[in-house]
Design an enzyme around this catalytic site. Sequence first.
Site, PDB file in Angstrom:
ATOM      1  N   ASP A  52      43.663  28.264  42.022  1.00 32.41           N
ATOM      2  CA  ASP A  52      43.528  29.708  42.054  1.00 32.41           C
ATOM      3  C   ASP A  52      42.557  30.035  43.193  1.00 32.41           C
ATOM      4  OD1 ASP A  52      43.410  32.460  41.190  1.00 32.41           O
ATOM      5  OD2 ASP A  52      41.521  31.980  40.200  1.00 32.41           O
TER       6      ASP A  52
ATOM      7  N   ASP B 115      40.622  33.641  43.709  1.00 33.16           N
ATOM      8  CA  ASP B 115      39.483  34.476  43.321  1.00 33.16           C
ATOM      9  C   ASP B 115      38.653  33.801  42.230  1.00 33.16           C
ATOM     10  OD1 ASP B 115      40.856  36.108  45.015  1.00 33.16           O
ATOM     11  OD2 ASP B 115      40.841  37.867  43.712  1.00 33.16           O
TER      12      ASP B 115
END
Length: 410
Positions: A196, A198
Site C-alpha cells: 500500500d 498512504d
Amino acid sequence: MSASQNPPVAGAPGENSPTLLVKIFGKDRPGITAGLFDTLSAYSVDVIDIEQVVTRGRIVLCALVTAPAGGDTEGELRATVHAWAESHKLQAEIISGRGDNRPRAAGRSHVTVLGQPLTAESTSAVAARITALGGNIDRIFRLAKYPVTAVEFEVSGAEPEPLRTALATEAAALGIDVAVVASGLHRRAQRLVVMDVDSTLIQDEVIELFAAHAGCEDQVAEVTEAAMRGELDFEQSLHARVALLAGLDASVVDKVRAEVRLTPGARTLIRTLKRLGYQVGVVSGGFTQVTDDLQERLGLDFASANTLEVAEGKLTGRVVGEVVDRAGKARLLRRFAAEAGVPLAQTVAIGDGANDLDMLNAAGLGVAFNAKPVVREAAHTAVNVPFLDTVLYLLGITREEVEAAHTHAD
C-alpha cells in the site's frame, strides 16, 4: 527404489554407531576451528555435524564425529583434545553417544521475533508458547540489533497456522511483533512484494495533501471519518473527497509530489529486495499522479492507483478509470503476480488499513504495518515499529545482508 531401501550415505554413521560430541568453549580468536580439526585429524574420524556460535567474543564450537576404532584410541583422542584446549586457554567437553542427531519433527517453521527492546520476559513467553504447542526450538540466531532487535527461532513439531495464531495473541499482550513462516525452498525463491502507499510506503495521506492546497482539509477529514465509521464505502468516500478538489490548478501535483515523505526504511527495503532479485510493486487508493512518480524514483516494477481527471489545466473533482478499492487491490496483487511469474503463495503484501485486508489475506504473507487493530488481527503478522525495512527480517534477511546490499549499491 523406495526411500526405505536407499543405501546409507557414505561416511554417515549407523543409528547405533558410536559417536563423540566434542564441545569447545572460550574466548574467540582466529584459528580455533582449524586447530580443533587438525587435532582430530590424527585419529581419522569423520565429521558428521558442526555448529559454531560466537557471542560477545566467546565461542561455542560443537563437532559431532565418528568415534575412533579401539577404546585406547578414543582415550588418546580425549586426552589430546583436552591438552590442545588447555594450551589455548579453552575448555573442552567430550560426550559419548550413538548415531547422528535425531531427525527434526514435521511441522517446521521460522518464527521471527521483533522487539524494541526484546526483553527476557518476552523471549520466555514466546518459547513457552512454542513448547506448549508441541514445538521444539532447534536453533536461534540474531537477525538484527538495530533499529530493532530481531531474532529467528527455527521450530519443528508444531504446524505453522496454529503456531501463528497462538503467537499473535502472545505478541499483542507483550508489545512485540512475531511472524511465523513455514519452512521450505519457497522462502528462498524469487518473490513479489506489493505495498500500500498512504501511511505504508509514505508517511502521508495523499488526498489530505491535495486538500490542504484546496483549503478543504476539514471537509475531507469529515468524509474520511464517516468512511471509517462504516457510513460510506471506500468508493463513495473517494468520490466525495475528490469532488472537493474541483477547480484546483493541476500544477499542484508537482507541489504534492515534493511534499510526500517516504516512511523511514522505505528506500532500504526496496533497494535490498531489488538486489536480491525480488520484484516490488505498489497499489493505492490514492492517485497515479503520485504513484507514477514514486515508481520512477524508487525503480518499482509495478504501480497502480486511481487517476485524478484533469481538464483545461484544472482538477475536475472526478477520477477516471476503474476505482482501486479493497477488492481491486487484491485483484491487482494477483495480476502483478501473474505478470511477474510468481505463485501467489510466494507474494508478500504490506498495508495498514481495512482497504488492504483482501490483499493481505490473498498474499502468501500479509504484513500489517502500524495498522488499525482490525487489520492487525486479520493479517498473518504485524509490524508495529516505524521502520519499513524491518519487514526484511520477516523474510529471514539479516541486518548484515541489508548493509552489504547498501554498500554494493553505492
